[in-house]
Design a protein around this motif. Structure first.
Motif, PDB file in Angstrom:
ATOM      1  N   MET A 178     -10.067  -3.851 -20.812  1.00  0.00           N
ATOM      2  CA  MET A 178     -10.596  -3.068 -19.694  1.00  0.00           C
ATOM      3  C   MET A 178      -9.471  -2.363 -18.932  1.00  0.00           C
ATOM      4  O   MET A 178      -8.460  -2.972 -18.602  1.00  0.00           O
ATOM      5  N   ALA A 179      -9.681  -1.110 -18.648  1.00  0.00           N
ATOM      6  CA  ALA A 179      -8.629  -0.314 -18.025  1.00  0.00           C
ATOM      7  C   ALA A 179      -8.322  -0.814 -16.612  1.00  0.00           C
ATOM      8  O   ALA A 179      -7.155  -0.964 -16.245  1.00  0.00           O
ATOM      9  N   THR A 180      -9.385  -1.079 -15.831  1.00  0.00           N
ATOM     10  CA  THR A 180      -9.159  -1.510 -14.451  1.00  0.00           C
ATOM     11  C   THR A 180      -8.357  -2.811 -14.405  1.00  0.00           C
ATOM     12  O   THR A 180      -7.489  -2.981 -13.563  1.00  0.00           O
ATOM     13  N   THR A 181      -8.684  -3.721 -15.320  1.00  0.00           N
ATOM     14  CA  THR A 181      -7.967  -4.989 -15.356  1.00  0.00           C
ATOM     15  C   THR A 181      -6.473  -4.732 -15.562  1.00  0.00           C
ATOM     16  O   THR A 181      -5.630  -5.324 -14.885  1.00  0.00           O
ATOM     17  N   ARG A 182      -6.165  -3.831 -16.515  1.00  0.00           N
ATOM     18  CA  ARG A 182      -4.757  -3.514 -16.775  1.00  0.00           C
ATOM     19  C   ARG A 182      -4.054  -2.994 -15.537  1.00  0.00           C
ATOM     20  O   ARG A 182      -2.957  -3.414 -15.214  1.00  0.00           O
ATOM     21  N   ILE A 183      -4.741  -2.048 -14.870  1.00  0.00           N
ATOM     22  CA  ILE A 183      -4.130  -1.445 -13.677  1.00  0.00           C
ATOM     23  C   ILE A 183      -3.901  -2.508 -12.609  1.00  0.00           C
ATOM     24  O   ILE A 183      -2.839  -2.589 -12.004  1.00  0.00           O
ATOM     25  N   LEU A 184      -4.910  -3.377 -12.426  1.00  0.00           N
ATOM     26  CA  LEU A 184      -4.776  -4.428 -11.411  1.00  0.00           C
ATOM     27  C   LEU A 184      -3.626  -5.369 -11.741  1.00  0.00           C
ATOM     28  O   LEU A 184      -2.858  -5.762 -10.874  1.00  0.00           O
ATOM     29  N   GLU A 185      -3.504  -5.721 -13.031  1.00  0.00           N
ATOM     30  CA  GLU A 185      -2.412  -6.614 -13.421  1.00  0.00           C
ATOM     31  C   GLU A 185      -1.061  -5.963 -13.190  1.00  0.00           C
ATOM     32  O   GLU A 185      -0.103  -6.601 -12.746  1.00  0.00           O
ATOM     33  N   TRP A 186      -1.019  -4.638 -13.499  1.00  0.00           N
ATOM     34  CA  TRP A 186       0.230  -3.913 -13.289  1.00  0.00           C
ATOM     35  C   TRP A 186       0.586  -3.896 -11.800  1.00  0.00           C
ATOM     36  O   TRP A 186       1.731  -4.144 -11.412  1.00  0.00           O
ATOM     37  N   LEU A 187      -0.427  -3.642 -10.944  1.00  0.00           N
ATOM     38  CA  LEU A 187      -0.209  -3.664  -9.491  1.00  0.00           C
ATOM     39  C   LEU A 187       0.285  -5.036  -9.040  1.00  0.00           C
ATOM     40  O   LEU A 187       1.170  -5.140  -8.201  1.00  0.00           O
ATOM     41  N   GLY A 188      -0.305  -6.076  -9.618  1.00  0.00           N
ATOM     42  CA  GLY A 188       0.103  -7.433  -9.277  1.00  0.00           C
ATOM     43  C   GLY A 188       1.564  -7.677  -9.584  1.00  0.00           C
ATOM     44  O   GLY A 188       2.300  -8.238  -8.778  1.00  0.00           O
ATOM     45  N   ARG A 189       1.996  -7.196 -10.752  1.00  0.00           N
ATOM     46  CA  ARG A 189       3.399  -7.371 -11.128  1.00  0.00           C
ATOM     47  C   ARG A 189       4.320  -6.632 -10.170  1.00  0.00           C
ATOM     48  O   ARG A 189       5.350  -7.147  -9.752  1.00  0.00           O
ATOM     49  N   CYS A 190       3.907  -5.400  -9.813  1.00  0.00           N
ATOM     50  CA  CYS A 190       4.703  -4.623  -8.856  1.00  0.00           C
ATOM     51  C   CYS A 190       4.818  -5.377  -7.532  1.00  0.00           C
ATOM     52  O   CYS A 190       5.873  -5.414  -6.898  1.00  0.00           O
ATOM     53  N   TYR A 191       3.696  -5.991  -7.123  1.00  0.00           N
ATOM     54  CA  TYR A 191       3.687  -6.711  -5.860  1.00  0.00           C
ATOM     55  C   TYR A 191       4.700  -7.862  -5.869  1.00  0.00           C
ATOM     56  O   TYR A 191       5.425  -8.079  -4.902  1.00  0.00           O
ATOM     57  N   ILE A 192       4.736  -8.582  -6.994  1.00  0.00           N
ATOM     58  CA  ILE A 192       5.689  -9.693  -7.102  1.00  0.00           C
ATOM     59  C   ILE A 192       7.120  -9.186  -6.982  1.00  0.00           C
ATOM     60  O   ILE A 192       7.965  -9.795  -6.315  1.00  0.00           O
ATOM     61  N   VAL A 193       7.387  -8.026  -7.601  1.00  0.00           N
ATOM     62  CA  VAL A 193       8.731  -7.452  -7.509  1.00  0.00           C
ATOM     63  C   VAL A 193       9.055  -7.130  -6.050  1.00  0.00           C
ATOM     64  O   VAL A 193      10.155  -7.424  -5.567  1.00  0.00           O
ATOM     65  N   LEU A 194       8.064  -6.559  -5.324  1.00  0.00           N
ATOM     66  CA  LEU A 194       8.269  -6.263  -3.904  1.00  0.00           C
ATOM     67  C   LEU A 194       8.579  -7.527  -3.115  1.00  0.00           C
ATOM     68  O   LEU A 194       9.481  -7.556  -2.287  1.00  0.00           O
ATOM     69  N   LEU A 195       7.806  -8.584  -3.384  1.00  0.00           N
ATOM     70  CA  LEU A 195       8.010  -9.847  -2.675  1.00  0.00           C
ATOM     71  C   LEU A 195       9.418 -10.391  -2.943  1.00  0.00           C
ATOM     72  O   LEU A 195      10.108 -10.837  -2.025  1.00  0.00           O
ATOM     73  N   LEU A 196       9.834 -10.335  -4.211  1.00  0.00           N
ATOM     74  CA  LEU A 196      11.172 -10.811  -4.540  1.00  0.00           C
ATOM     75  C   LEU A 196      12.222  -9.974  -3.810  1.00  0.00           C
ATOM     76  O   LEU A 196      13.238 -10.501  -3.353  1.00  0.00           O
ATOM     77  N   GLY A 197      11.942  -8.668  -3.677  1.00  0.00           N
ATOM     78  CA  GLY A 197      12.851  -7.805  -2.925  1.00  0.00           C
ATOM     79  C   GLY A 197      12.967  -8.267  -1.478  1.00  0.00           C
ATOM     80  O   GLY A 197      14.064  -8.427  -0.941  1.00  0.00           O
ATOM     81  N   PHE A 198      11.815  -8.541  -0.861  1.00  0.00           N
ATOM     82  CA  PHE A 198      11.790  -9.023   0.518  1.00  0.00           C
ATOM     83  C   PHE A 198      12.572 -10.332   0.650  1.00  0.00           C
ATOM     84  O   PHE A 198      13.314 -10.543   1.601  1.00  0.00           O
ATOM     85  N   LEU A 199      12.408 -11.218  -0.343  1.00  0.00           N
ATOM     86  CA  LEU A 199      13.049 -12.530  -0.254  1.00  0.00           C
ATOM     87  C   LEU A 199      14.564 -12.451  -0.459  1.00  0.00           C
ATOM     88  O   LEU A 199      15.321 -13.177   0.176  1.00  0.00           O
ATOM     89  N   TYR A 200      14.993 -11.562  -1.370  1.00  0.00           N
ATOM     90  CA  TYR A 200      16.418 -11.591  -1.731  1.00  0.00           C
ATOM     91  C   TYR A 200      17.250 -10.516  -1.058  1.00  0.00           C
ATOM     92  O   TYR A 200      18.479 -10.642  -0.987  1.00  0.00           O
ATOM     93  N   LEU A 201      16.604  -9.415  -0.572  1.00  0.00           N
ATOM     94  CA  LEU A 201      17.369  -8.311  -0.017  1.00  0.00           C
ATOM     95  C   LEU A 201      18.351  -8.736   1.074  1.00  0.00           C
ATOM     96  O   LEU A 201      19.546  -8.409   0.984  1.00  0.00           O
ATOM     97  N   PRO A 202      17.889  -9.456   2.108  1.00  0.00           N
ATOM     98  CA  PRO A 202      18.854  -9.792   3.166  1.00  0.00           C
ATOM     99  C   PRO A 202      20.018 -10.627   2.644  1.00  0.00           C
ATOM    100  O   PRO A 202      21.150 -10.436   3.080  1.00  0.00           O
ATOM    101  N   ILE A 203      19.714 -11.511   1.695  1.00  0.00           N
ATOM    102  CA  ILE A 203      20.778 -12.369   1.165  1.00  0.00           C
ATOM    103  C   ILE A 203      21.805 -11.522   0.405  1.00  0.00           C
ATOM    104  O   ILE A 203      23.017 -11.690   0.567  1.00  0.00           O
ATOM    105  N   ILE A 204      21.293 -10.578  -0.391  1.00  0.00           N
ATOM    106  CA  ILE A 204      22.202  -9.738  -1.175  1.00  0.00           C
ATOM    107  C   ILE A 204      23.039  -8.854  -0.252  1.00  0.00           C
ATOM    108  O   ILE A 204      24.253  -8.704  -0.447  1.00  0.00           O
ATOM    109  N   ILE A 205      22.379  -8.331   0.789  1.00  0.00           N
ATOM    110  CA  ILE A 205      23.119  -7.482   1.725  1.00  0.00           C
ATOM    111  C   ILE A 205      24.204  -8.280   2.435  1.00  0.00           C
ATOM    112  O   ILE A 205      25.342  -7.827   2.580  1.00  0.00           O
TER     113      ILE A 205
END
Lengths: 262, 289
Positions: free
Chosen positions: A1-28
């Protein structure tokens, strides 16, 4: 199903964003500790001067040694006492056992601000006062429940029939514990020990209330430095601490699965 | 915990005692006696140390109820705890869902570890690292001004939002962890059954997934709310002047003003609030464990 794929892709992007939020200050922070400008000006000019000047800071070095010593002693005491207690809770049945297990949660669940100030009052009242001994007493108590929970979790996977078998083959209690039970729960004991080290090494609140000038730990010293004003030296020492504690936890994860089995 | 499989191979307290006693004695001396002592001291006029005069009194509690400052600050701390918890749910729950239901195998394991790893590193240092990002002329300021065509000044440092950001950063891994554990336990066939019976994605989410993962949400909320209400270091570092909360007032009583009995009373009131919250959440916590 196309929608499922898109949703899963969005989910993965979201996790990347969260990891950015968690690690950005530490890296800076880590990057800034290598920046030549003491006012954190960009572009970054590479230097290791701040790390070099750490070696000149006797106060920080003394506090670091205190932290390491206390963490090592806490680890040894909490691991031995905690493992022994979880063995007893596993092997024996007696009235009030549930109460004993429930008593492990206050040290974890009550805010450290309350535990820390309560320890300060009590240790002052009975004459121990503030200082490294008080800090050690507190750290072991905070680490004990973690060791107990982790070792008990490992004991869940142990088949009591093994102890029975060893006993029926003529092993005495000491041999059963030493040759059968301990080797099996060893990964849990090691993970518990690493937890204890991390709890002590990273502990700030309780140490803060129990320390005196000259008898402090690294996080307390850093807090004092932060309140005096930011310096790149704090970035450098903070970067070292964060690398050490993350490395410790990665090591712990080898022995203890945080997300349960599977 | 240990009680499900424990086949108490031997009955009675006697064989267990030598193994149990050292650990529980230590906890008594360093946790339970101090907590009792705190209650005791909170009813005193001064510390009963070398020659000081002291008497029993209710003044310390009267101070809490007569001066609106303390109650205001306690409410401010409770509000802070509520806001941080809500943000953690909003940010953490979707992440837990993706981890539990979308990602598979090794990548799931690795990312899960990455998410909870910061939680086990030094909290003080992580709060401090936000100072680098949020200050004027800091990274956020520079980066936004480089991208945006107009000039803006981002100086979140020493403000209420800075405190919220720092605390959410500190505690969101907790929410991901507890929600992940309950979400992972939901059988996929339940979700498929709902879908094949004609429920929309939204209906499945609200009628199946969220109710089944409620214990994880509650557990996460309790584990975040309680320490945030008692926080003092985070508001101090990131909040500056705006960072006066109930926790910072307690800290002051012990390290600046040296009114320990008042500090003990304020601590005990906080403890009572915390215990009520934990008691309300504990049936849910048990189910989540």
């Amino acid at each position: 199903m196309a929608t499922t794929r898109i949703l899963e892709w969005l989910g993965r992007c979201y996790i990347v964003l969260l990891l950015g939020f968690l690690y950005l200050p530490i890296i800076i922070m880590a990057l800034m500790s290598f920046n030549a400008s003491p006012f954190y000006q960009l572009p970054l000019e590479w230097t290791t001067d701040w790390y070099a000047s750490l070696w000149q800071n006797d106060q920080l070095i003394a506090a670091t040694w205190n932290s390491i010593e206390i963490a090592v002693i806490t680890t040894v005491i909490a691991t031995v006492l905690g493992s022994a207690a979880s063995l007893a809770l596993y092997r024996c049945d007696f009235p009030g056992k549930k109460v004993l297990q429930a008593l492990l949660f206050p040290p974890i669940a009550i805010p450290w601000l309350i535990t820390g100030t309560a320890m300060l009052i009590f240790f002052f009242g009975i004459g121990i006062g503030r200082g490294l001994v008080a800090i050690l007493l507190g750290h072991v108590a905070l680490a004990l429940p973690y060791v107990l929970v982790v070792v008990s979790a490992r004991l869940q996977t142990f088949a009591p029939e093994l102890e029975e078998a060893a006993r029926s083959l003529g092993a005495n209690q000491w041999q059963v514990t030493n040759r059968v039970t301990l080797p099996w729960i060893m990964p849990g004991v090691i993970a518990g020990g690493l937890f204890a080290f991390a709890v002590s090494f990273d502990q700030f609140v309780v140490s803060y209330f129990l320390s005196t000038p000259g008898q402090t730990t690294l996080p307390v010293e850093i807090y004092a430095a932060i309140r005096k004003g930011f310096t790149p030296e704090i970035n450098a020492v903070s970067t070292i601490i964060i690398v050490v504690s993350m490395a410790l936890m990665l090591l712990t994860a080898r022995f203890f699965k945080f997300g349960g089995e599977k | 915990m240990a009680d499900q499989h424990a086949i108490g191979s031997r009955r009675g307290l006697k064989p267990a005692l030598p193994l149990l006693l050292p650990a529980y004695l230590w906890l008594t001396v360093a946790i339970f006696l101090p907590l009792s002592a705190m209650v005791f001291f909170s009813f005193m006029t001064d510390l009963p140390l070398a020659g000081r005069e002291w008497a029993f009194t209710l003044d310390n509690y009267a101070a809490f109820f007569s001066q609106s400052l303390y109650l205001t600050l306690l409410l401010a701390s409770l509000r802070l705890g509520l806001e941080v918890t809500l943000w953690c749910v909003v940010i953490g729950y979707p992440a837990a869902y993706v981890l539990a239901k979308v990602l598979k195998g090794r990548s799931r394991e690795a990312i899960f570890l990455l998410v909870i790893l910061p939680f086990w590193s030094n909290g003080l240092v992580r709060i401090f690292s936000w100072a680098m990002v949020l200050r004027e002329g800091g990274i956020l300021d520079t980066a936004l001004n480089a991208v945006l065509p107009f000039k803006i000044n981002i100086d979140l440092m020493y403000s209420y939002p800075a405190v919220i950001i720092g605390l959410v950063h500190s505690y969101v891994p907790y929410m991901v962890l507890t929600c992940y554990l309950t979400l992972q336990a939901i059988d996929d066939s339940l979700i498929e059954a709902g879908r094949s019976l004609g429920a929309s994605r939204r209906q499945v989410l609200w009628r199946v997934i969220i109710p089944l993962s409620m214990p994880g949400l509650i557990a996460g909320a309790a584990l975040i709310f309680v320490p945030v209400v008692g926080s003092f270091m985070e508001p101090r570092i990131l909040g500056g002047r705006t960072g006066t909360f109930y926790g910072t007032v307690i800290e002051d009583q012990f390290v600046a003003v040296f009114n320990w009995p008042l500090g003990a009373a304020l601590s005990f009131i906080l403890l009572a609030v915390v215990l009520v919250i934990l008691a309300v959440a504990s049936p849910m916590l048990k189910r989540a464990a």
